[in-house]
Enzyme design. Sequence first.
Site, PDB file in Angstrom:
ATOM      1  N   ARG A  32       0.859  -1.197   0.000  1.00 37.06           N
ATOM      2  CA  ARG A  32       0.000   0.000   0.000  1.00 37.06           C
ATOM      3  C   ARG A  32       0.882   1.230   0.000  1.00 37.06           C
ATOM      4  O   ARG A  32       1.713   1.404   0.889  1.00 37.06           O
ATOM      5  CB  ARG A  32      -0.927   0.025   1.215  1.00 37.06           C
ATOM      6  CG  ARG A  32      -2.122   0.986   1.037  1.00 37.06           C
ATOM      7  CD  ARG A  32      -2.918   1.150   2.321  1.00 37.06           C
ATOM      8  NE  ARG A  32      -2.168   1.929   3.289  1.00 37.06           N
ATOM      9  CZ  ARG A  32      -2.208   1.736   4.607  1.00 37.06           C
ATOM     10  NH1 ARG A  32      -2.965   0.796   5.135  1.00 37.06           N
ATOM     11  NH2 ARG A  32      -1.478   2.486   5.409  1.00 37.06           N
ATOM     12  N   GLU A  75       4.660   7.048   2.577  1.00 38.46           N
ATOM     13  CA  GLU A  75       5.479   5.838   2.725  1.00 38.46           C
ATOM     14  C   GLU A  75       4.896   4.745   1.861  1.00 38.46           C
ATOM     15  O   GLU A  75       3.775   4.858   1.358  1.00 38.46           O
ATOM     16  CB  GLU A  75       5.513   5.367   4.187  1.00 38.46           C
ATOM     17  CG  GLU A  75       4.149   4.971   4.714  1.00 38.46           C
ATOM     18  CD  GLU A  75       4.194   4.090   5.961  1.00 38.46           C
ATOM     19  OE1 GLU A  75       5.252   3.521   6.270  1.00 38.46           O
ATOM     20  OE2 GLU A  75       3.132   3.951   6.605  1.00 38.46           O
ATOM     21  N   ASN A  97       4.103   0.701   2.243  1.00 41.23           N
ATOM     22  CA  ASN A  97       4.063  -0.418   3.181  1.00 41.23           C
ATOM     23  C   ASN A  97       4.192  -1.726   2.427  1.00 41.23           C
ATOM     24  O   ASN A  97       3.432  -1.986   1.492  1.00 41.23           O
ATOM     25  CB  ASN A  97       2.727  -0.420   3.920  1.00 41.23           C
ATOM     26  CG  ASN A  97       2.491   0.881   4.673  1.00 41.23           C
ATOM     27  OD1 ASN A  97       3.034   1.087   5.750  1.00 41.23           O
ATOM     28  ND2 ASN A  97       1.697   1.771   4.092  1.00 41.23           N
ATOM     29  N   SER A 133      -2.961  -2.543   6.032  1.00 43.84           N
ATOM     30  CA  SER A 133      -4.296  -2.878   6.523  1.00 43.84           C
ATOM     31  C   SER A 133      -5.391  -2.008   5.915  1.00 43.84           C
ATOM     32  O   SER A 133      -5.132  -1.091   5.145  1.00 43.84           O
ATOM     33  CB  SER A 133      -4.320  -2.788   8.044  1.00 43.84           C
ATOM     34  OG  SER A 133      -3.974  -1.494   8.444  1.00 43.84           O
ATOM     35  N   LYS A 135      11.885   2.498   6.126  1.00 44.45           N
ATOM     36  CA  LYS A 135      11.875   3.912   5.751  1.00 44.45           C
ATOM     37  C   LYS A 135      13.254   4.351   5.236  1.00 44.45           C
ATOM     38  O   LYS A 135      13.352   5.258   4.425  1.00 44.45           O
ATOM     39  CB  LYS A 135      11.376   4.748   6.915  1.00 44.45           C
ATOM     40  CG  LYS A 135       9.892   4.429   7.168  1.00 44.45           C
ATOM     41  CD  LYS A 135       9.224   5.252   8.215  1.00 44.45           C
ATOM     42  CE  LYS A 135       7.722   5.042   8.199  1.00 44.45           C
ATOM     43  NZ  LYS A 135       7.280   3.755   8.749  1.00 44.45           N
ATOM     44  N   LYS A 161      11.648  10.223  11.457  1.00 43.73           N
ATOM     45  CA  LYS A 161      11.032   8.893  11.540  1.00 43.73           C
ATOM     46  C   LYS A 161      12.067   7.814  11.850  1.00 43.73           C
ATOM     47  O   LYS A 161      13.087   7.725  11.177  1.00 43.73           O
ATOM     48  CB  LYS A 161      10.379   8.518  10.199  1.00 43.73           C
ATOM     49  CG  LYS A 161       9.285   9.448   9.751  1.00 43.73           C
ATOM     50  CD  LYS A 161       8.603   8.884   8.494  1.00 43.73           C
ATOM     51  CE  LYS A 161       7.576   9.848   7.955  1.00 43.73           C
ATOM     52  NZ  LYS A 161       6.878   9.275   6.788  1.00 43.73           N
ATOM     53  N   GLU A 220       6.915   0.603  12.029  1.00 43.36           N
ATOM     54  CA  GLU A 220       5.608   0.641  11.371  1.00 43.36           C
ATOM     55  C   GLU A 220       4.525   0.700  12.442  1.00 43.36           C
ATOM     56  O   GLU A 220       4.764   0.368  13.584  1.00 43.36           O
ATOM     57  CB  GLU A 220       5.396  -0.648  10.557  1.00 43.36           C
ATOM     58  CG  GLU A 220       6.455  -0.897   9.508  1.00 43.36           C
ATOM     59  CD  GLU A 220       6.527   0.204   8.474  1.00 43.36           C
ATOM     60  OE1 GLU A 220       5.464   0.753   8.118  1.00 43.36           O
ATOM     61  OE2 GLU A 220       7.631   0.539   8.035  1.00 43.36           O
ATOM     62  N   GLY A 221       3.351   1.121  12.010  1.00 39.88           N
ATOM     63  CA  GLY A 221       2.193   0.960  12.891  1.00 39.88           C
ATOM     64  C   GLY A 221       1.731   2.209  13.602  1.00 39.88           C
ATOM     65  O   GLY A 221       0.781   2.173  14.374  1.00 39.88           O
ATOM     66  N   ARG A 264      -8.007   7.554   4.591  1.00 37.86           N
ATOM     67  CA  ARG A 264      -8.071   7.726   6.053  1.00 37.86           C
ATOM     68  C   ARG A 264      -8.086   9.216   6.345  1.00 37.86           C
ATOM     69  O   ARG A 264      -7.320   9.972   5.732  1.00 37.86           O
ATOM     70  CB  ARG A 264      -6.847   7.108   6.727  1.00 37.86           C
ATOM     71  CG  ARG A 264      -6.935   5.624   6.929  1.00 37.86           C
ATOM     72  CD  ARG A 264      -5.645   5.088   7.497  1.00 37.86           C
ATOM     73  NE  ARG A 264      -4.527   5.429   6.655  1.00 37.86           N
ATOM     74  CZ  ARG A 264      -3.258   5.262   7.004  1.00 37.86           C
ATOM     75  NH1 ARG A 264      -2.954   4.782   8.175  1.00 37.86           N
ATOM     76  NH2 ARG A 264      -2.296   5.588   6.170  1.00 37.86           N
TER      77      ARG A 264
HETATM   78  P1  ADP Z   1       3.800   4.565  10.045  1.00 40.23           P
HETATM   79  O1  ADP Z   1       4.683   3.481   9.552  1.00 40.23           O
HETATM   80  O2  ADP Z   1       3.789   4.694  11.526  1.00 40.23           O
HETATM   81  O3  ADP Z   1       2.430   4.496   9.436  1.00 40.23           O
HETATM   82  P2  ADP Z   1       4.140   7.004   8.476  1.00 40.23           P
HETATM   83  O4  ADP Z   1       5.360   7.335   7.730  1.00 40.23           O
HETATM   84  O5  ADP Z   1       2.965   6.588   7.654  1.00 40.23           O
HETATM   85  O6  ADP Z   1       4.514   5.914   9.560  1.00 40.23           O
HETATM   86  O7  ADP Z   1       3.739   8.253   9.363  1.00 40.23           O
HETATM   87  C1  ADP Z   1       2.577   8.239  10.187  1.00 40.23           C
HETATM   88  C2  ADP Z   1       1.710   9.459   9.901  1.00 40.23           C
HETATM   89  O8  ADP Z   1       2.459  10.659  10.057  1.00 40.23           O
HETATM   90  C3  ADP Z   1       1.168   9.519   8.478  1.00 40.23           C
HETATM   91  O9  ADP Z   1      -0.014   8.766   8.349  1.00 40.23           O
HETATM   92  C4  ADP Z   1       0.941  11.019   8.290  1.00 40.23           C
HETATM   93  O10 ADP Z   1      -0.283  11.413   8.885  1.00 40.23           O
HETATM   94  C5  ADP Z   1       2.075  11.631   9.098  1.00 40.23           C
HETATM   95  N1  ADP Z   1       3.223  11.914   8.217  1.00 40.23           N
HETATM   96  C6  ADP Z   1       4.236  11.065   7.921  1.00 40.23           C
HETATM   97  N2  ADP Z   1       5.109  11.628   7.071  1.00 40.23           N
HETATM   98  C7  ADP Z   1       4.644  12.869   6.806  1.00 40.23           C
HETATM   99  C8  ADP Z   1       5.112  13.971   5.999  1.00 40.23           C
HETATM  100  N3  ADP Z   1       6.234  13.883   5.294  1.00 40.23           N
HETATM  101  N4  ADP Z   1       4.358  15.095   5.961  1.00 40.23           N
HETATM  102  C9  ADP Z   1       3.226  15.195   6.681  1.00 40.23           C
HETATM  103  N5  ADP Z   1       2.747  14.208   7.463  1.00 40.23           N
HETATM  104  C10 ADP Z   1       3.435  13.054   7.536  1.00 40.23           C
HETATM  105 MG    MG Z   2       1.753   4.972   7.566  1.00 39.83          MG
END
Ligand code: ADP
Ligand code: MG
Length: 493
Positions: free
Chosen positions: A133, A152, A154, A159, A323, A381, A385-386, A469
Amino acid sequence: MSAILNAATYPPTLTEEETANLAIALRDWSLSQGLIIRAPTESNAADEASMHVPLTLHPSPFPKNLFDQALGLQTVFNELYAKVADDYEFLTEITKELAGVDDFMSDLWKLYLEVDEISGGVPAQPLTLGLFRSDYLLHTTSTAEPSIRQVELNTISASFGGLSSRAADCHRFLRKSGLYGTAAGSEFLKDENMPVNPSARGLARGLGVAHNAYGVKDSIVLFVVQQRERNAFDQRWLEYYLLEDFGVVSVRASLEDIAEFGELDSITKELRYKGRHVAVVYYRAGYTPTDYTSPATWEARKKMELSKAIKCPSLATHFAGAKKVQQVLIDELVLAKFVPDADVRGQLRTTFVDILPLDDSELGKKARTLIETCPEKYVLKPQREGGGNNVYREKIPGYLKALKDETLWRGYILMELIEPPQDVRNAIIRAGKVTEGNVISELGVFGCVLWDSKSHEIKQNFEAGWLLRTKFADSEEGGVAAGFGSIDSVLLI
Ligand code: ADP
Ligand code: MG
């Protein structure tokens, strides 16, 4: 801002009575149609009781051209990550970067090497399944048209494909029932702007295709799940469609269960669970260190990896979702290695924002300066994950300085913040309670890819529906199950 409906025009204003009726209809449709999540584990009836999933009252607006763009890119991302997963040298370099700073990623890689050694470099199963995804936020600036930017990709346990189809159906039902009223803005809510979402059946098809490729009648798909998973119904929908569309039976088991009841035939490399031949192992657990509660759970994973069952995903593919990999792929030369066609590369790159390492390289030095001068433009970051792991904006310098040792910085990436439109409104219903506010939506696009890691031949590659979402604009993370966000569907404009 042109292409997005803003708060002045959408969603249509409802009276208090209309909102209450809409909320009741939405709740009951969700409960009766399986748009549900298990009740919190602390409740008495945790296994028996369920509740509707947090959902937006209205579908959120999303520009149709950008939606189509995201869907169109999915098969390209599928192929890219399949290639990354197959590139042993590349992944070895990545693991060197993370060695000593990220125990979980290091443990995964050690297991990969151990499995490789035991198998004498010839894996028992060359086929790998990816149910990926790719997640995007809309990016807006005062001067340019909105665009999509990748958050990102996945590669494990992606999910909400099961429930996401239902969310679109729910909003479509509410519209057909006339429950969105006739106030200004309701004219946007047309059938043709509210697409059906094939994600549940699409992901089930991915599993079905892999099962067919394995080619053993009456073999099963093993869903590896977390104990007491609240989001079990999302997974159940894939199980039901897999049975309906492919006649394939699934069995759910935790890593602990597999440690106890999983068997690997040392000669044939067949994996059996409680005596049943496993064709496909579908991981909806094992992506986070807390899933490995004992050495036996690591042994369980090893048993599966050594077997000839098709893994979704393989260890290398799991690893490719780090990541750190996303950060390294920002480099044009690195990307060119995997995507030789400059046009295609250009299409991918339009969705990238800058991501920097925090190592001793030139880019790493630049990242250190940026953290000092303009942390408000970045998110930090770790390799996790999660949800709930990121550090935002001004908190970044203090967070890094508090780490015991500067070498640990290498375990993080520094990503430019995407700037989604700020004036979109919606309401979220959670446990029956409706809350209105400004919202931010994240589009996920599902993709299925089945490939041969030895010959590098792609056997199947298709886009498999989407997920929207939505969270309140003042909340930084978007996890639905974690309590930050809600499921939504798109209103194409
Ligand atoms: P995870 O693996 O925990 O899902 P993500 O990289 O998806 O990690 O980050 C979690 C959340 O943080 C994302 O769903 C988004 O809402 C926010 N986020 C992550 N990266 C960015 C970014 N570059 N700009 C704005 N919001 C971000
Ligand atoms: Mg995410």
